[in-house]
Design a protein around this motif. Structure first.
Motif, PDB file in Angstrom:
ATOM      1  N   TYR A 133      31.445 -48.771 -49.999  1.00 42.66           N
ATOM      2  CA  TYR A 133      31.032 -48.115 -48.761  1.00 42.66           C
ATOM      3  C   TYR A 133      30.537 -46.701 -49.042  1.00 42.66           C
ATOM      4  O   TYR A 133      30.834 -46.096 -50.082  1.00 42.66           O
ATOM      5  N   ILE A 134      29.766 -46.193 -48.084  1.00 36.70           N
ATOM      6  CA  ILE A 134      29.226 -44.834 -48.126  1.00 36.70           C
ATOM      7  C   ILE A 134      29.959 -44.029 -47.069  1.00 36.70           C
ATOM      8  O   ILE A 134      30.037 -44.449 -45.914  1.00 36.70           O
ATOM      9  N   PHE A 135      30.481 -42.880 -47.443  1.00 37.75           N
ATOM     10  CA  PHE A 135      31.357 -42.132 -46.545  1.00 37.75           C
ATOM     11  C   PHE A 135      30.670 -40.907 -45.955  1.00 37.75           C
ATOM     12  O   PHE A 135      29.884 -40.226 -46.615  1.00 37.75           O
ATOM     13  N   GLY A 170      37.584 -43.276 -52.588  1.00 36.81           N
ATOM     14  CA  GLY A 170      37.265 -44.691 -52.664  1.00 36.81           C
ATOM     15  C   GLY A 170      35.804 -45.023 -52.432  1.00 36.81           C
ATOM     16  O   GLY A 170      35.390 -46.183 -52.596  1.00 36.81           O
ATOM     17  N   SER A 171      35.005 -44.031 -52.053  1.00 37.63           N
ATOM     18  CA  SER A 171      33.610 -44.297 -51.700  1.00 37.63           C
ATOM     19  C   SER A 171      32.705 -44.348 -52.922  1.00 37.63           C
ATOM     20  O   SER A 171      33.050 -43.852 -53.998  1.00 37.63           O
ATOM     21  N   GLU A 172      31.526 -44.943 -52.721  1.00 40.75           N
ATOM     22  CA  GLU A 172      30.498 -44.964 -53.760  1.00 40.75           C
ATOM     23  C   GLU A 172      29.756 -43.636 -53.794  1.00 40.75           C
ATOM     24  O   GLU A 172      29.361 -43.149 -54.850  1.00 40.75           O
ATOM     25  N   ASN A 217      20.753 -47.800 -57.719  1.00 39.26           N
ATOM     26  CA  ASN A 217      20.001 -48.350 -58.855  1.00 39.26           C
ATOM     27  C   ASN A 217      20.119 -47.518 -60.122  1.00 39.26           C
ATOM     28  O   ASN A 217      19.637 -47.946 -61.187  1.00 39.26           O
ATOM     29  N   ASN A 218      20.747 -46.351 -60.009  1.00 37.73           N
ATOM     30  CA  ASN A 218      20.917 -45.481 -61.179  1.00 37.73           C
ATOM     31  C   ASN A 218      22.357 -44.969 -61.229  1.00 37.73           C
ATOM     32  O   ASN A 218      22.607 -43.769 -61.052  1.00 37.73           O
ATOM     33  N   PRO A 219      23.317 -45.866 -61.460  1.00 35.96           N
ATOM     34  CA  PRO A 219      24.733 -45.476 -61.409  1.00 35.96           C
ATOM     35  C   PRO A 219      25.113 -44.391 -62.414  1.00 35.96           C
ATOM     36  O   PRO A 219      25.943 -43.524 -62.112  1.00 35.96           O
ATOM     37  N   GLU A 220      24.516 -44.408 -63.602  1.00 36.48           N
ATOM     38  CA  GLU A 220      24.848 -43.388 -64.599  1.00 36.48           C
ATOM     39  C   GLU A 220      24.368 -42.016 -64.144  1.00 36.48           C
ATOM     40  O   GLU A 220      25.064 -41.009 -64.312  1.00 36.48           O
ATOM     41  N   LYS A 221      23.180 -41.975 -63.567  1.00 32.28           N
ATOM     42  CA  LYS A 221      22.671 -40.704 -63.038  1.00 32.28           C
ATOM     43  C   LYS A 221      23.533 -40.239 -61.867  1.00 32.28           C
ATOM     44  O   LYS A 221      23.795 -39.041 -61.718  1.00 32.28           O
ATOM     45  N   GLY A 222      23.998 -41.186 -61.064  1.00 32.22           N
ATOM     46  CA  GLY A 222      24.875 -40.846 -59.963  1.00 32.22           C
ATOM     47  C   GLY A 222      26.165 -40.203 -60.440  1.00 32.22           C
ATOM     48  O   GLY A 222      26.640 -39.216 -59.852  1.00 32.22           O
TER      49      GLY A 222
END
Length: 419
Positions: free
Chosen positions: A226-228, A300-302, A365-370
């Motif tokens: 989820y997005i918080f 817990g959020s993305e 789409n860019n989890p490492e950059k996130g």
């Protein structure tokens, strides 16, 4: 300030430096009475000034459930009940609060000689201006937001009344603190405030403690991405943008779920819109949450989203960033001064749901950059926005005010003696 000092003035000024100051702070909300960010700001600042050795007294509103006096983290907290506490008319309630504060301040000054007043926003402006004159002490004011900014102009009689009170307080203040360059520019352009009276000191934040997991508090979110978002549920916070983004996500069948926390007058309206538009699988407004729950939600959020249309600073962004979450904020107000795009966070076009979804898509789409953005965001918050640093900067402003007053008084004495 006059640069020509007598030995007597120099001596008095040197004695003043590092002296503990007697500070009277006035604000309409203070923990546990929390309406918005102002309450947390005054708490953080007052406790850290007290830790520096100053004698800090906070004068604020109270009710039957709160103690009229208590000492919290070294701060003397005095709570008063407005004279017309049950009046539903907001301006009448504020007037009653200012009168009650004036009576209490008069009692306090019988025993304490305050060095100056530090007031927060127009709601306690009337009593602050009156006390400045009756006590002959300087008035330092922190302007947290403006009615013009909240409403993108002045459109009603109520807004004009508040705007005029803000103008009066700014004019009567000896020095003004704002939380961002955006707010400095706003005061100069909207109120014609004197630039030399304004100091920019950002809001501060303490490290947040994670004591429980989101699965413990809200089992329905177990294993769910989820997005918080969090904030007072009012129009200027931009939560309609999240509703529109949820509608787009539904239309495009995107795996995107928003959780929005907070209380406010628009909460029920937004909840009804979710039901009417059949967006329950894409967004949820969960209402008021505690600090413990907030921390769990963030952890817990993305990612986090702060979609404000108007935001003088954006302390909620600091709360998500300090926990290392990549944070998307509106490119407006003070927040654009906190976040560097694609470095310490992401910027979206205010009020633009498609722009919001573009930033979300990039992070997904860019989890490492996130992760990198989240890490750098946390580093910048810890280095620049700690309350110890903010209190030290505020202390320097306070010392300047007291020193300036003492110098002027001594110069007047010298002039009088030489006549």
């Amino acid at each position: 300030m006059n640069n020509i000092f007598s030995e007597e003035v120099d001596s008095d000024c040197n004695k003043l430096i590092n002296w503990p100051l007697n500070i009277l702070m006035l604000c309409w909300e203070f923990p546990p009475n929390i309406v918005g960010g102002l309450s947390r700001h005054v708490f953080g600042l007052s406790t850290h000034l007290a830790a520096m050795g100053h004698e800090v007294h906070v004068l604020t509103s109270g009710n039957n459930g709160l103690q009229s006096f208590e000492r919290m983290n070294g701060v003397n907290v005095h709570r008063v009940k407005p004279l017309n506490d049950r009046d539903d008319h907001f301006l009448s309630w504020i007037a009653g609060l200012n009168l009650a504060m004036a009576f209490k301040a008069e009692q306090l000054t019988e025993e304490i000689k305050f060095d100056f007043l530090h007031t927060h926003d127009w709601l306690v402006g009337a009593v602050s201006i009156a006390l400045k004159e009756s006590l002959s002490v300087p008035l330092l004011t922190t302007i947290h937001a403006t009615e013009h900014g909240r409403n993108n102009g002045i459109h009603t009689d109520m807004q004009q009344f508040i705007h005029d009170k803000e103008q009066q307080l700014i004019l009567e203040s000896d020095q003004i603190i704002v939380c961002s360059e955006y707010m400095r520019e706003s005061l100069i352009s909207i109120f014609n405030a004197q630039d030399e009276k304004i100091t920019v000191i950002p809001n501060g934040i303490e490290p947040l403690k994670i004591e429980r997991t989101i699965e413990d508090i809200f089992p329905d979110l177990k294993q769910r991405k989820y997005i918080f978002s969090i904030g007072r549920i009012v129009k200027e916070k931009g939560f309609e943008t999240i509703l529109e983004a949820a509608a787009f996500a539904k239309e495009k069948e995107l795996e995107c779920f928003f959780v929005v926390a907070g209380k406010g007058p628009m909460l029920e309206t937004y909840q009804k819109q979710i039901t009417a538009r059949n967006l329950d699988k894409y967004v949820a407004f969960v209402g008021y949450i505690t600090d413990e729950q907030r921390n769990a939600f963030i952890q817990g959020s993305e990612m986090a989203v702060i979609p404000s249309l108007y935001e003088p600073f954006g302390i909620v962004a600091l709360e998500t960033m300090i926990l290392g979450k990549p944070t998307i904020v509106s490119n407006t107000g003070g927040m654009k001064g906190i976040v560097t795009h694609c470095h310490t966070g992401l910027l979206m076009v205010p009020g633009d749901a498609k722009s919001l979804l573009e930033q979300i898509d990039f992070l997904m789409n860019n989890p490492e950059k996130g992760e990198e953005i989240g890490r750098k965001g946390r580093e910048i918050v810890k280095s620049l926005y700690g309350w110890k640093r903010i209190a030290s900067e505020t202390n320097r402003v306070m010392e300047d005010i007291v020193l300036n007053k003492r110098v002027n008084e001594n110069e007047q004495k010298i002039t009088t003696n030489n006549m």
